[in-house]
Design an enzyme around this catalytic site. Structure first.
Site, mmCIF file in Angstrom:
data_model
loop_
_atom_site.group_PDB
_atom_site.id
_atom_site.type_symbol
_atom_site.label_atom_id
_atom_site.label_comp_id
_atom_site.label_asym_id
_atom_site.label_seq_id
_atom_site.Cartn_x
_atom_site.Cartn_y
_atom_site.Cartn_z
ATOM 1 N N GLY A 1 8.882 4.220 -2.552
ATOM 2 C CA GLY A 1 8.600 5.108 -1.476
ATOM 3 C C GLY A 1 8.735 4.509 -0.097
ATOM 4 N N GLY B 1 7.739 1.778 1.452
ATOM 5 C CA GLY B 1 8.612 0.456 1.557
ATOM 6 C C GLY B 1 9.877 0.161 1.174
ATOM 7 N N TYR C 1 -10.202 5.528 1.025
ATOM 8 C CA TYR C 1 -9.037 5.412 1.546
ATOM 9 C C TYR C 1 -8.781 5.676 3.170
ATOM 10 C CZ TYR C 1 -3.986 6.322 2.437
ATOM 11 O OH TYR C 1 -2.697 6.339 3.009
ATOM 12 N N LYS D 1 -7.884 2.946 6.204
ATOM 13 C CA LYS D 1 -6.610 3.305 7.344
ATOM 14 C C LYS D 1 -7.419 3.229 8.717
ATOM 15 C CE LYS D 1 -3.459 3.200 4.421
ATOM 16 N NZ LYS D 1 -2.554 2.195 4.418
HETATM 17 N N1 LIG Z 1 2.699 8.824 0.853
HETATM 18 C C1 LIG Z 1 2.081 9.216 1.848
HETATM 19 O O1 LIG Z 1 1.836 10.297 1.969
HETATM 20 C C2 LIG Z 1 1.365 8.314 2.855
HETATM 21 C C3 LIG Z 1 0.808 8.722 3.980
HETATM 22 C C4 LIG Z 1 0.139 8.021 4.864
HETATM 23 C C5 LIG Z 1 0.191 6.562 4.877
HETATM 24 N N2 LIG Z 1 0.761 5.920 3.444
HETATM 25 C C6 LIG Z 1 0.685 4.620 3.419
HETATM 26 O O2 LIG Z 1 2.064 4.087 3.409
HETATM 27 C C7 LIG Z 1 2.015 2.763 2.391
HETATM 28 C C8 LIG Z 1 3.034 3.079 1.486
HETATM 29 O O3 LIG Z 1 2.716 4.262 0.687
HETATM 30 P P1 LIG Z 1 3.909 5.028 -0.424
HETATM 31 O O4 LIG Z 1 3.869 6.459 -0.231
HETATM 32 O O5 LIG Z 1 5.230 4.327 -0.079
HETATM 33 O O6 LIG Z 1 3.272 4.558 -1.766
HETATM 34 P P2 LIG Z 1 3.779 4.186 -3.266
HETATM 35 O O7 LIG Z 1 5.194 5.149 -3.138
HETATM 36 O O8 LIG Z 1 2.885 4.591 -4.169
HETATM 37 O O9 LIG Z 1 4.399 3.014 -3.267
HETATM 38 C C9 LIG Z 1 3.492 2.023 -3.165
HETATM 39 C C10 LIG Z 1 4.156 0.536 -3.088
HETATM 40 O O10 LIG Z 1 3.269 -0.520 -3.251
HETATM 41 C C11 LIG Z 1 3.449 -1.330 -4.531
HETATM 42 N N3 LIG Z 1 2.031 -1.662 -5.030
HETATM 43 C C12 LIG Z 1 0.968 -1.069 -5.349
HETATM 44 N N4 LIG Z 1 -0.043 -1.754 -6.042
HETATM 45 C C13 LIG Z 1 0.682 -3.052 -5.849
HETATM 46 C C14 LIG Z 1 -0.254 -4.312 -5.817
HETATM 47 N N5 LIG Z 1 -1.315 -4.435 -6.731
HETATM 48 N N6 LIG Z 1 0.605 -5.520 -5.677
HETATM 49 C C15 LIG Z 1 1.806 -5.332 -5.038
HETATM 50 N N7 LIG Z 1 2.388 -4.258 -4.823
HETATM 51 C C16 LIG Z 1 1.781 -3.016 -5.185
HETATM 52 C C17 LIG Z 1 4.280 -0.579 -5.411
HETATM 53 O O11 LIG Z 1 4.890 -1.167 -6.322
HETATM 54 P P3 LIG Z 1 4.624 -1.736 -7.771
HETATM 55 O O12 LIG Z 1 4.105 -0.678 -8.293
HETATM 56 O O13 LIG Z 1 6.028 -2.188 -8.170
HETATM 57 O O14 LIG Z 1 3.776 -2.982 -7.500
HETATM 58 C C18 LIG Z 1 4.921 0.244 -4.390
HETATM 59 O O15 LIG Z 1 6.178 -0.532 -4.057
HETATM 60 C C19 LIG Z 1 0.564 2.797 2.030
HETATM 61 O O16 LIG Z 1 -0.233 1.900 2.692
HETATM 62 C C20 LIG Z 1 -0.105 4.287 2.180
HETATM 63 O O17 LIG Z 1 -1.307 4.093 2.376
HETATM 64 C C21 LIG Z 1 1.366 6.862 2.645
#
Ligand SMILES: NC(=O)c1ccc[n+]([C@@H]2O[C@H](COP(=O)([O-])OP(=O)(O)OC[C@H]3O[C@@H](n4cnc5c(N)ncnc54)[C@H](OP(=O)(O)O)[C@@H]3O)[C@@H](O)[C@H]2O)c1
Length: 262
Positions: A12, A14, A151, A155
């Site tokens: 995602g 990251g 959540y 945030k």
């Molecule tokens: N996507 C959206 O629509 C959105 C919107 C607003 C804000 N955000 C924020 O943006 C950030 C990234 O979101 P994303 O959409 O990229 O999420 P994502 O696709 O679910 O990716 C989450 C990342 O966090 C890692 N992770 C999850 N649990 C973990 C743990 N216990 N220890 C270590 N690493 C962990 C996962 O890797 P592993 O599973 O390999 O550990 C993955 O690399 C988050 O803070 C989210 O709240 C996202």
């Protein structure tokens, strides 16, 4: 060469940060649980951009995780110039019926990890009078969200915390940015347990993770305190709640997110 540490770097937003920072010739420390994904990303980016990319395989929800991560970074001999506090999870549903351990894990990953890592790495940045922190907040930070309550609250914490640190650290040459995306095209909504109908709605308005990160890095370069990347709907989602009665906003989101409840 500067070094960035990115939490939640295996997928995602990251992983998109890893890609775009590597393209800027930034060395990387990539943190997540999925060793295979981190190894593949580190190997591809280090070859493509001639950077050093290390991985730390770490469950950040585990006890002492941040201490272990900090020690791993020291053992790698890395000084962190840019900390990207990206790791975060969500949990869709009625709070009273939710899994308490999962709610507390969300507090740990979305809030405590960011506070702890920022506190550990900020003093070094201040000493060097350079560097910064990018914290992932959300448009959810601007409103209460029934059925996504914890959540949105986590945030809101990150947004407030980041804006205050932006002001505290400016005169030290250290920059802190809150990134507030709306829906992005990662697996986040599915992992958070949203019903298919809402996953589909989010997908209709989502922003590519590459755009989220491009806008975030541009805002960081401009020393802004907050950025709402991507689709024009996102600034509206962030601004409208400030103009409306708070109960109307909470009731609106209850209708949208709890459409199949009660
Ligand atoms: N996507 C959206 O629509 C959105 C919107 C607003 C804000 N955000 C924020 O943006 C950030 C990234 O979101 P994303 O959409 O990229 O999420 P994502 O696709 O679910 O990716 C989450 C990342 O966090 C890692 N992770 C999850 N649990 C973990 C743990 N216990 N220890 C270590 N690493 C962990 C996962 O890797 P592993 O599973 O390999 O550990 C993955 O690399 C988050 O803070 C989210 O709240 C996202």
């Amino acid at each position: 060469m500067t070094t960035a540490l990115i939490t939640g770097a295996s997928a995602g937003i990251g992983a998109a940060f890893a890609q775009q920072l590597a393209a800027r010739r930034t060395d990387l420390v990539l943190v997540a649980r999925s060793q295979d994904k981190l190894e593949a990303l580190a190997s591809s980016l280090s070859h493509q951009y001639q950077i050093q990319a290390d991985i730390v395989v770490q469950d950040l929800a585990a006890a002492e995780a941040t201490e272990t991560l900090f020690q791993s970074v020291q053992q790698l001999g890395r000084s962190i110039d840019l900390l990207v506090n990206n790791v975060g999870i969500g949990d869709y549903g009625d709070f009273a019926e939710s899994d308490r351990d999962l709610q507390l894990k969300m507090v740990q990953l979305n809030i405590a990890t960011t506070v702890d890592l920022t506190h550990r790495f900020l003093p070094g940045m201040r000493q060097r009078r350079a560097g910064g922190v990018i914290n992932l907040s959300s448009v959810a930070a601007f409103q209460a969200m029934p059925y996504f309550s914890m959540y949105a609250a986590t945030k809101a914490f990150i947004l407030s915390f980041s804006e205050a640190l932006w002001a505290e650290n400016r005169s030290y040459g250290v920059h802190v940015l809150a990134v507030c995306p709306g829906p992005a095209d990662s697996k986040f909504f599915k992992k958070a347990g949203f019903p298919p109908f809402l996953v589909d709605v989010a997908a209709k308005v989502d922003t590519p993770v590459e755009t989220v990160v491009r806008d975030a890095l541009q805002a960081f370069d401009k020393r802004e305190s907050i950025v709402i990347p991507g689709s024009p709907i996102n600034p509206i989602l962030a601004t409208l709640p400030r103009l409306l009665p708070r109960e109307a906003v909470s009731s609106f989101w209850k209708l949208v997110l709890g459409h199949d409840k009660q």
